[in-house]
Design a protein around this motif. Structure first.
Motif, PDB file in Angstrom:
ATOM      1  N   SER A  72      40.123 -35.644  46.544  1.00 52.06           N
ATOM      2  CA  SER A  72      40.989 -35.864  45.377  1.00 52.06           C
ATOM      3  C   SER A  72      40.220 -35.490  44.119  1.00 52.06           C
ATOM      4  N   ILE A  73      40.949 -35.071  43.114  1.00 53.46           N
ATOM      5  CA  ILE A  73      40.326 -34.701  41.840  1.00 53.46           C
ATOM      6  C   ILE A  73      40.114 -35.960  41.006  1.00 53.46           C
ATOM      7  N   PRO A  74      38.907 -36.206  40.524  1.00 52.62           N
ATOM      8  CA  PRO A  74      38.686 -37.392  39.678  1.00 52.62           C
ATOM      9  C   PRO A  74      39.464 -37.270  38.377  1.00 52.62           C
ATOM     10  N   VAL A 280      32.903 -29.558  41.634  1.00 46.82           N
ATOM     11  CA  VAL A 280      34.239 -29.619  41.027  1.00 46.82           C
ATOM     12  C   VAL A 280      34.299 -28.505  39.990  1.00 46.82           C
ATOM     13  N   GLU A 281      35.215 -27.563  40.187  1.00 37.47           N
ATOM     14  CA  GLU A 281      35.381 -26.446  39.274  1.00 37.47           C
ATOM     15  C   GLU A 281      36.801 -26.428  38.743  1.00 37.47           C
ATOM     16  N   PHE A 303      43.811 -27.945  43.752  1.00 38.66           N
ATOM     17  CA  PHE A 303      44.798 -28.838  43.156  1.00 38.66           C
ATOM     18  C   PHE A 303      45.310 -28.232  41.852  1.00 38.66           C
ATOM     19  N   ALA A 304      46.589 -28.460  41.569  1.00 36.82           N
ATOM     20  CA  ALA A 304      47.204 -28.021  40.315  1.00 36.82           C
ATOM     21  C   ALA A 304      47.596 -29.242  39.493  1.00 36.82           C
ATOM     22  N   GLU A 305      47.344 -29.199  38.192  1.00 33.25           N
ATOM     23  CA  GLU A 305      47.693 -30.315  37.313  1.00 33.25           C
ATOM     24  C   GLU A 305      49.207 -30.394  37.139  1.00 33.25           C
ATOM     25  N   ASN A 306      49.754 -31.602  37.242  1.00 36.58           N
ATOM     26  CA  ASN A 306      51.198 -31.737  37.033  1.00 36.58           C
ATOM     27  C   ASN A 306      51.540 -31.562  35.560  1.00 36.58           C
ATOM     28  N   ASP A 307      52.837 -31.394  35.283  1.00 40.44           N
ATOM     29  CA  ASP A 307      53.249 -31.067  33.919  1.00 40.44           C
ATOM     30  C   ASP A 307      53.083 -32.228  32.952  1.00 40.44           C
ATOM     31  N   ALA A 308      52.953 -33.441  33.481  1.00 41.67           N
ATOM     32  CA  ALA A 308      52.712 -34.593  32.615  1.00 41.67           C
ATOM     33  C   ALA A 308      51.233 -34.783  32.311  1.00 41.67           C
ATOM     34  N   ALA A 309      50.383 -33.959  32.954  1.00 40.82           N
ATOM     35  CA  ALA A 309      48.926 -34.032  32.768  1.00 40.82           C
ATOM     36  C   ALA A 309      48.374 -35.407  33.124  1.00 40.82           C
ATOM     37  N   THR A 310      48.977 -36.023  34.151  1.00 38.53           N
ATOM     38  CA  THR A 310      48.535 -37.347  34.573  1.00 38.53           C
ATOM     39  C   THR A 310      47.881 -37.342  35.950  1.00 38.53           C
TER      40      THR A 310
END
Length: 351
Positions: A72-74, A280-281, A303-310
């Motif tokens: 998982s991404i921290p 982690v890059e 992993f891709a960041e969701n649109d809410a940036a959460t």
């Protein structure tokens, strides 16, 4: 008679502990002189118990696929520090005493837009910071980058050493003498515990190819059991033309190394046993933030960041380091469109 039986039993039990698990003694009999020969039941029972212990250990050890699935991404600085320190411990227990760590760095959330804000000093509120790649989007100089990377390395060592024997945290000292110019953004953190030098850790911060001699010196002094690590080396993971040429021997390889190719430096590090244990890059693909993560015993997770940036949504895994084209294909397979299309409602949101 009783003495003979007791002595024989003791000898056979000792033999059962020292002989191979596949060694079988004859069936129980009674000799002509009345001396009892112990049956194979005890040895077989011990074999069964040993096999069960091995099976239990194997069941408790997660597979590479399970570890990859658990990546998982921290989302916070503290979480990243814990992840990195835990991985360092796991790798050390697995026999990896020469480690390379690459992490994101904390930055004020006001400073994540290139050319729109001026980078503040390194004194960042870690609780409210965002984690960003230490790449060309970082608007500060190398020394400003070093101050943040150095504090991150220090905190990882504190987390790594918090449960040392004796319960007394080690002293952590910074050595800037490895940066001969004083402005190349290189440093060395060293832990000194109460349990002796065998538990001390040396961690280089942002080393360059010119630091390899110093790394080799610490490597020799530390011996095979002490941990020597590097955080965020200043060379890139990927190779350019000079890097590829410098991996070859002969005149061409020497010239490429002289011109900045990292092949010879990496070979020296490989000879010392260094390997990447936690990476982690991050960069941008299809207009959105993408993060890649890998442990020493896992595949790469993307992993891709969701649109809410959460949060970050897993889009794929790969055994080798994914290229930009690989990640673009993963996003396509998940139906993730360009971010601007999602922002204006032309494509579904990434949640």
């Amino acid at each position: 008679m009783k003495f003979q039986v007791t002595t024989a039993l003791a000898l056979l039990l000792a033999a059962a502990d020292t002989t191979s698990a596949f060694s079988v003694t004859p069936a129980s009999t009674t000799s002509s002189n009345g001396m009892l020969h112990i049956s194979t039941d005890i040895a077989m029972t011990r074999m069964s118990m040993s096999a069960n212990d091995v099976a239990d250990n194997e069941a408790e050890t997660p597979s590479k696929q399970q570890i990859t699935d658990g990546l998982s991404i921290p989302l916070s600085y503290d979480e990243m520090v814990r992840q990195a320190a835990t991985t360092m411990k796991d790798a050390y227990q697995a026999g990896v005493t020469r480690q390379i760590i690459r992490v994101l760095l904390p930055r004020s959330p006001d400073n994540d837009q290139l050319l729109q804000y001026i980078e503040n000093d390194a004194d960042v509120d870690m609780a409210s910071s965002v984690l960003v790649p230490p790449d060309e989007t970082w608007q500060g100089g190398i020394m400003q980058l070093y101050r943040v990377a150095s504090l991150t390395a220090r905190d990882m060592l504190r987390e790594y050493s918090r449960n040392t024997a004796g319960g007394v945290p080690p002293r952590i000292d910074e050595d800037r003498s490895v940066d001969e110019s004083g402005v190349d953004g290189i440093g060395l953190w060293i832990t000194q515990g109460k349990t002796g030098p065998q538990d001390d850790v040396s961690c280089f911060v942002q080393p360059t190819q010119e630091t390899i001699d110093a790394i080799e010196s610490i490597h020799t002094q530390a011996g095979p059991k002490r941990l020597v690590a590097m955080t965020n080396p200043q060379w890139r993971i990927t190779d350019d033309a000079l890097d590829s040429a410098s991996r070859d021997g002969g005149l061409l390889g020497s010239v490429a190394s002289f011109l900045g190719g990292k092949g010879n430096s990496l070979k020296r590090l490989e000879d010392m046993g260094f390997e990447s244990t936690y990476i982690v890059e991050g960069y941008v693909c299809r207009g959105g933030n993408v993060r890649m993560i890998k442990r020493f015993n896992s595949d790469w997770g993307v992993f891709a960041e969701n649109d809410a940036a959460t949060d970050y949504v897993k889009v794929g895994t790969q055994e080798t380091r994914p290229t930009y084209q690989d990640i673009d294909a993963m996003l396509e397979s998940k139906g993730i469109s360009l971010k601007y299309a999602r922002d204006i409602g032309m494509a579904p949101k990434l949640e």
